[in-house]
Design an enzyme around this catalytic site. Sequence first.
Site, mmCIF file in Angstrom:
data_model
loop_
_atom_site.group_PDB
_atom_site.id
_atom_site.type_symbol
_atom_site.label_atom_id
_atom_site.label_comp_id
_atom_site.label_asym_id
_atom_site.label_seq_id
_atom_site.Cartn_x
_atom_site.Cartn_y
_atom_site.Cartn_z
ATOM 1 N N LYS A 51 0.777 -1.177 -0.154
ATOM 2 C CA LYS A 51 0.183 0.169 -0.090
ATOM 3 C C LYS A 51 0.874 1.212 -0.074
ATOM 4 C CE LYS A 51 -3.607 -2.521 2.526
ATOM 5 N NZ LYS A 51 -4.251 -2.812 3.815
ATOM 6 N N GLN A 95 -5.033 -2.322 10.120
ATOM 7 C CA GLN A 95 -4.763 -3.478 9.230
ATOM 8 C C GLN A 95 -5.123 -4.918 9.983
ATOM 9 O OE1 GLN A 95 -3.023 -3.442 6.472
ATOM 10 N NE2 GLN A 95 -3.201 -5.614 6.216
ATOM 11 N N ASP A 120 -11.726 1.541 4.089
ATOM 12 C CA ASP A 120 -11.944 0.204 3.925
ATOM 13 C C ASP A 120 -13.461 -0.147 3.989
ATOM 14 O OD1 ASP A 120 -9.775 -1.340 3.386
ATOM 15 O OD2 ASP A 120 -9.327 -1.626 5.578
#
Length: 277
Positions: A51, A95, A120
């Site tokens: 990322k 994460q 997300d």
Amino acid sequence: MKILDGRIARASLMKGLAARFAALAARGAPASLAIVQVGARPDSTAYVNAKKRFGTEAGAAVKHILLPEGVGEAELVAEIRALDADPAVGGVIVQLPLPDGLKSRQAAILAAVSPAKDVDAITGANELRPATARGVGELLDFYGIGLAGKKACVIGRSALVGAPTAELCRERGASVTVCHSKTADLAKETAAADVIIVAAGKPGLVGAAHVRPGQTVVDIGISREGDALVGDVDAAAAAPILGPDGALSPVPGGVGPMTVLALFENLADLCENNHHE
Ligand code: NAP
């Protein structure tokens, strides 16, 4: 057989995304993503690094906050809230997976991300589609594969991957069958489909018995076998059956690159929404 190559699709779509980040920066609102990682699982670190690399190339800043494995819930939530409240941060990701000690508290921890920063789409409270489903949609678009009037079989029903991918197929006009670990006869369900999308995390789950000529197969699964990353499709067995009119996304190099792209497209959407001037 057509290879649905996510690296090629992503490289082509990168230009438009980079232009959006450049426009935000020119308006004095550079895009920035904060990624909070707890503990240093090597696979999580590899995803975070991917990322970071992609974001930097596209023109968005990526801030990586690595907290020790033993961090307490209160301290973690305070860190997430501080990032969430920072006007210089456009999106916040926690994460996953969290370490075992925090897993049972995952929902409460993720709730510390506000919908306006939830890149997300994990809170389900903003307009965004989770990145994997968005990436699958863009991969199909890039290769001109429509879903309207088709039968789609989605294997996997998780909140972040399988379920939103099934929703994408429905929105695009497919008749959707969702399969999971309790499905009695998976091969019967997949054989009836025009498009199979698999997100189970079980290498080789979809093999010769599950496919027929001309189908499109999108492999979301990622598992590690030794040093190699493998998907849920036994490509060596399936490809010859899919034949010249079929299509298959490889692992690695299929949905994975598209998911990272889609994550940053979600970030661009949030930054543009939060900065109207
Ligand atoms: P998950 O939460 O473990 O969900 C797996 C789903 O697969 C569940 O719905 C499960 O059914 C179903 N399943 C498991 N075994 C099955 C079987 N034998 N037959 C049919 N269905 C079965 O995993 P996830 O987070 O959705 O991720 C799925 C996979 O996608 C993983 O390999 C993950 O690494 C990968 N992934 C890839 C990307 C990417 O960018 N390519 C992004 C995210 C995730 P039940 O609901 O009945 O348990």
